[in-house]
Design an enzyme around this catalytic site. Structure first.
Site, PDB file in Angstrom:
ATOM      1  N   ASP A   1       0.818  -1.219   0.000  1.00 27.93           N
ATOM      2  CA  ASP A   1       0.000   0.000   0.000  1.00 27.93           C
ATOM      3  C   ASP A   1       0.849   1.267   0.000  1.00 27.93           C
ATOM      4  O   ASP A   1       0.303   2.373  -0.111  1.00 27.93           O
ATOM      5  CB  ASP A   1      -0.923   0.018   1.224  1.00 27.93           C
ATOM      6  CG  ASP A   1      -2.003  -1.029   1.139  1.00 27.93           C
ATOM      7  OD1 ASP A   1      -2.443  -1.342   0.022  1.00 27.93           O
ATOM      8  OD2 ASP A   1      -2.401  -1.565   2.189  1.00 27.93           O
ATOM      9  N   SER A   2       2.159   1.138   0.155  1.00 28.07           N
ATOM     10  CA  SER A   2       3.035   2.310   0.180  1.00 28.07           C
ATOM     11  C   SER A   2       2.717   3.256  -0.962  1.00 28.07           C
ATOM     12  O   SER A   2       2.500   2.834  -2.099  1.00 28.07           O
ATOM     13  CB  SER A   2       4.500   1.890   0.054  1.00 28.07           C
ATOM     14  OG  SER A   2       5.054   1.561   1.284  1.00 28.07           O
TER      15      SER A   2
END
Length: 273
Positions: free
Chosen positions: A219-220
């Protein structure tokens, strides 16, 4: 493949599978494996996915983008993606990244893709704060964009997170976009979990008492967002790091967009966005 300039005690939320992240998911509810990382207590890879989330509806968050190195992002303009600095390896020409948008299902034939041409990493980024970057695309992704908040008054309340990352710590990347809500955690409380929090540059959110909802590996770079007073989505954070995923007492840490909004806009202007 981009490398992460992580410092100890910072687990960035990018997938360890890197450039194969998009190709490796399966058709099941859980998908392509992300290698386990060791949390902020040790060296970690950048990336993360939404834990405790539900499937987003097609068109619900049309500004969401998946990047081929295993990160998320948002459409700042139709041909510039805002993501995390730890997802890229410096600034300059770069044609190695593919952005996918316009769908919640990454296998949807209607997915819109575009290759990168140039990357801008936040000036002075060293793994501590300043975790933002821009990816210029060769052609636009014809979808609505996500506005940045320049007003710190929106840095509170409940936020929405979304991504194709892991749905549990050490889990697999997702085929379908997941979404969840997380509450604001004030700096003083967050510092009880992370003494190395950069207070003026980072924002915390999560369920301190119970955990269970969070971004995770893969999800970075994705956005944390909420509605403004005009009932429009605005981006308040960028998924950055955390200790594991959805652990009690360990909220997610996000780049505070209001701090960097003017720098981000200036960099986008130079890219021609």
């Amino acid at each position: 493949m981009p490398t992460a300039k992580d410092t100890s005690k910072r687990l960035k939320r990018i997938t360890a599978v890197g450039a194969v992240a998009l190709a490796a998911f399966s058709l099941g509810p859980s998908v392509a494996s992300a290698m386990p990382t060791d949390g902020p207590g040790g060296q970690g890879e950048p990336g993360a996915t939404v834990v405790g989330g539900t499937k987003a509806q097609q068109g619900e968050f049309p500004f969401m983008v998946r990047l081929s190195m295993g990160c998320g992002g948002s459409l700042l303009t139709q041909d510039i993606v805002l993501t995390a600095a730890h997802c890229v390896d410096g600034s300059g020409p770069d044609t190695s990244i593919t952005a996918t948008g316009g769908v919640v299902d990454l296998e949807d034939p209607a997915a819109k893709t575009a290759r990168s041409t140039e990357v801008v990493q936040a000036p002075g980024y060293d793994g501590n704060g300043k975790d933002w970057a821009l990816v210029k695309l060769a052609e636009p992704i014809d979808q609505p964009t996500l506005a940045l908040t320049e007003d710190a008054s929106y840095n509170k309340g409940d936020f929405t997170i979304a991504g194709w990352g892991a749905d549990r710590e050490g889990g697999r990347q997702q085929r379908y976009l997941l979404k969840a809500q997380v509450p604001f955690v004030d700096d003083a409380t967050c510092k009880t979990a992370y003494s190395n929090l950069v207070e003026d540059e980072e924002l915390c959110a999560g369920k301190m008492d119970t955990g269970g909802v969070d971004t995770c590996q893969g999800d970075s770079g994705g956005p944390m967002f909420r509605k403004d007073d005009a009932d429009k989505w605005v981006q308040v954070g960028i998924v950055s790091w955390g200790d594991g995923c959805a652990r009690p007492g360990k909220p997610g840490v996000y780049t505070e967009v209001s701090t960097f909004a003017s720098d981000i806009r200036a960099a986008a202007d130079k890219l021609g966005g």
